[in-house]
Design a protein around this motif. Structure first.
Motif, short mmCIF file in Angstrom:
data_model
loop_
_atom_site.label_atom_id
_atom_site.label_comp_id
_atom_site.label_asym_id
_atom_site.label_seq_id
_atom_site.Cartn_x
_atom_site.Cartn_y
_atom_site.Cartn_z
N TYR A 180 0.65 -1.07 0.47
CA TYR A 180 -0.06 -0.21 -0.38
C TYR A 180 0.67 1.61 -0.49
CZ TYR A 180 -3.36 3.50 0.98
OH TYR A 180 -3.92 5.15 1.25
N THR A 181 0.57 2.28 -1.16
CA THR A 181 1.22 3.29 -1.32
C THR A 181 0.96 4.98 -0.38
OG1 THR A 181 1.92 2.67 -3.15
CG2 THR A 181 2.16 5.37 -2.84
N VAL A 182 2.14 5.09 0.70
CA VAL A 182 1.64 5.84 1.88
C VAL A 182 1.65 7.30 0.84
CG1 VAL A 182 1.51 7.25 4.64
CG2 VAL A 182 1.74 4.05 3.24
N ILE A 183 3.08 7.45 0.50
CA ILE A 183 3.79 8.11 0.50
C ILE A 183 4.22 8.29 -1.39
CG2 ILE A 183 5.00 10.78 0.28
CD1 ILE A 183 5.01 9.98 3.31
N PRO A 184 3.40 8.67 -2.46
CA PRO A 184 3.90 8.13 -3.07
C PRO A 184 5.11 8.72 -3.66
CG PRO A 184 1.79 9.34 -4.00
CD PRO A 184 2.33 9.43 -2.31
N LYS A 185 6.07 7.57 -4.55
CA LYS A 185 7.68 7.62 -4.94
C LYS A 185 8.62 7.09 -2.96
CE LYS A 185 7.31 10.40 -8.62
NZ LYS A 185 7.70 11.01 -9.67
N HIS A 186 7.75 7.37 -2.68
CA HIS A 186 8.67 7.65 -0.70
C HIS A 186 8.52 6.68 0.59
CE1 HIS A 186 10.54 11.57 -1.60
NE2 HIS A 186 9.20 11.43 -2.22
N LEU A 187 6.97 6.11 0.45
CA LEU A 187 6.62 5.34 1.63
C LEU A 187 5.95 4.53 0.74
CD1 LEU A 187 6.86 3.72 4.36
CD2 LEU A 187 5.02 5.55 4.84
N LYS A 188 6.13 3.19 1.22
CA LYS A 188 4.93 1.57 0.54
C LYS A 188 4.89 0.92 2.20
CE LYS A 188 5.31 1.01 -3.98
NZ LYS A 188 5.76 0.77 -5.03
N LEU A 189 3.70 0.35 2.24
CA LEU A 189 3.68 -1.45 3.21
C LEU A 189 3.49 -1.89 3.12
CD1 LEU A 189 1.14 1.03 5.95
CD2 LEU A 189 4.13 1.10 6.40
N ASN A 190 4.10 -2.76 3.39
CA ASN A 190 4.17 -4.77 2.96
C ASN A 190 3.82 -5.22 3.76
OD1 ASN A 190 7.42 -3.24 2.04
ND2 ASN A 190 5.81 -2.81 1.02
N VAL A 191 2.78 -6.67 3.19
CA VAL A 191 2.82 -7.76 3.75
C VAL A 191 2.50 -8.63 3.10
CG1 VAL A 191 0.39 -9.24 4.67
CG2 VAL A 191 0.58 -6.62 4.95
N LEU A 192 3.27 -9.73 3.44
CA LEU A 192 4.30 -10.98 2.15
C LEU A 192 3.76 -12.31 3.17
CD1 LEU A 192 6.06 -8.70 2.05
CD2 LEU A 192 7.13 -10.34 0.50
N TYR A 193 3.21 -12.86 2.29
CA TYR A 193 2.81 -14.85 2.55
C TYR A 193 3.83 -15.35 2.28
CZ TYR A 193 1.35 -18.89 3.16
OH TYR A 193 1.29 -20.60 2.93
N TYR A 194 4.22 -16.21 2.48
CA TYR A 194 5.10 -17.57 1.68
C TYR A 194 5.25 -19.01 2.01
CZ TYR A 194 9.00 -13.94 1.48
OH TYR A 194 10.28 -12.90 1.03
N TYR A 195 4.87 -19.41 0.89
CA TYR A 195 4.92 -20.93 1.10
C TYR A 195 6.12 -21.71 0.78
CZ TYR A 195 4.24 -25.86 0.61
OH TYR A 195 4.24 -27.58 0.67
N MET A 196 7.00 -22.56 1.19
CA MET A 196 7.86 -23.17 1.25
C MET A 196 7.96 -24.85 1.17
SD MET A 196 11.02 -20.85 2.13
CE MET A 196 11.18 -21.27 3.87
N ASN A 197 8.71 -25.29 0.08
CA ASN A 197 8.70 -26.76 0.52
C ASN A 197 10.43 -26.77 0.01
OD1 ASN A 197 9.12 -29.16 -1.71
ND2 ASN A 197 7.86 -30.11 -0.17
#
Length: 223
Positions: free
Chosen positions: A73-90
């Motif tokens: 999600y871009t909070v401040i364009p070109k400067h700040l983003k918030l990130n949520v990630l999910y990985y599955y690993m075999n």
């Protein structure tokens, strides 16, 4: 913002130089591997959705299959983003032993574009749950990213340094590993691009420590 990136760059250079000098004084094992990836992304206003498919090898062996789903999600364009990630690993580690893992990331990416240059810091909390183990493995990751979009060209060379700090377990507070990535992205058109890079991995939490080299090829598609 300028002071923030100057300080961050100095910290990164200090840590990297410290790891390099330590590497000279010790003996290591090493492997050569490959990383193959496909990334599909969609921008919806300030939200970016991304799905990656990854297959890695190390030495003669399959190392992991790893799909990743990311919401930014871009909070401040070109400067700040918030990130949520999910990985599955075999993952196969060591050879002949397979483990299934669930990994979660929560963090932010700070960027400072200057003309054709881009300087960024991605700071994330990482928690990995291995099926069959009671306790997760937690890390704090800080990734420094530098890229340059060559004027009137489709090529963008880049360099990344990703630092992993252990937050729990018997080695809590120690550095787990560092990834150094150097490569280039070629933009085919507005929606398609190819990325080639070489990764040098310094794995410190194993005995003996490891220095691995991985060659990567990835394809990216924007919907």
């Amino acid at each position: 913002m300028k002071r923030f990136f100057k300080k961050s760059s100095l910290i990164a250079l200090f840590l990297i130089s410290g790891f390099s000098s330590t590497a000279i004084a010790r003996e290591y094992s090493s492997e050569v591997g490959t990383m193959w990836g496909f990334t599909l992304s969609k921008q919806i206003d300030r939200v970016n959705l991304q799905l990656q498919q990854n297959v890695w090898t190390l030495g003669k062996y399959y190392e992991r299959y790893m799909p990743i789903f990311t919401v930014s999600y871009t909070v401040i364009p070109k400067h700040l983003k918030l990130n949520v990630l999910y990985y599955y690993m075999n993952q196969q580690t060591p050879p002949g032993t397979y483990k299934n893992r669930h990994r979660y990331h929560l963090g932010a990416t700070f960027s400072y574009p200057v003309s054709h240059w881009s300087l960024s810091l991605s700071s994330r909390f990482e928690s990995t749950y291995t099926i069959g183990d009671k306790h997760p493995l937690n890390k704090w990751r800080n990734k420094f990213m530098f890229s340059y979009a060559i004027p009137n060209s489709r090529w963008t060379p880049f360099f990344h340094a990703d630092l992993f700090l252990l937050l729990n377990g018997s080695q809590s507070g120690q550095m787990d590993r560092v990834w150094y990535d150097a490569g280039v992205e070629y933009r085919i058109d507005r929606k398609n691009s190819i990325e080639c890079k070489v990764r040098e991995e310094h794995l410190m939490s194993k005995a003996p420590q490891q220095l691995n080299t991985l060659f990567s090829l990835g394809y990216k598609l924007k919907l």
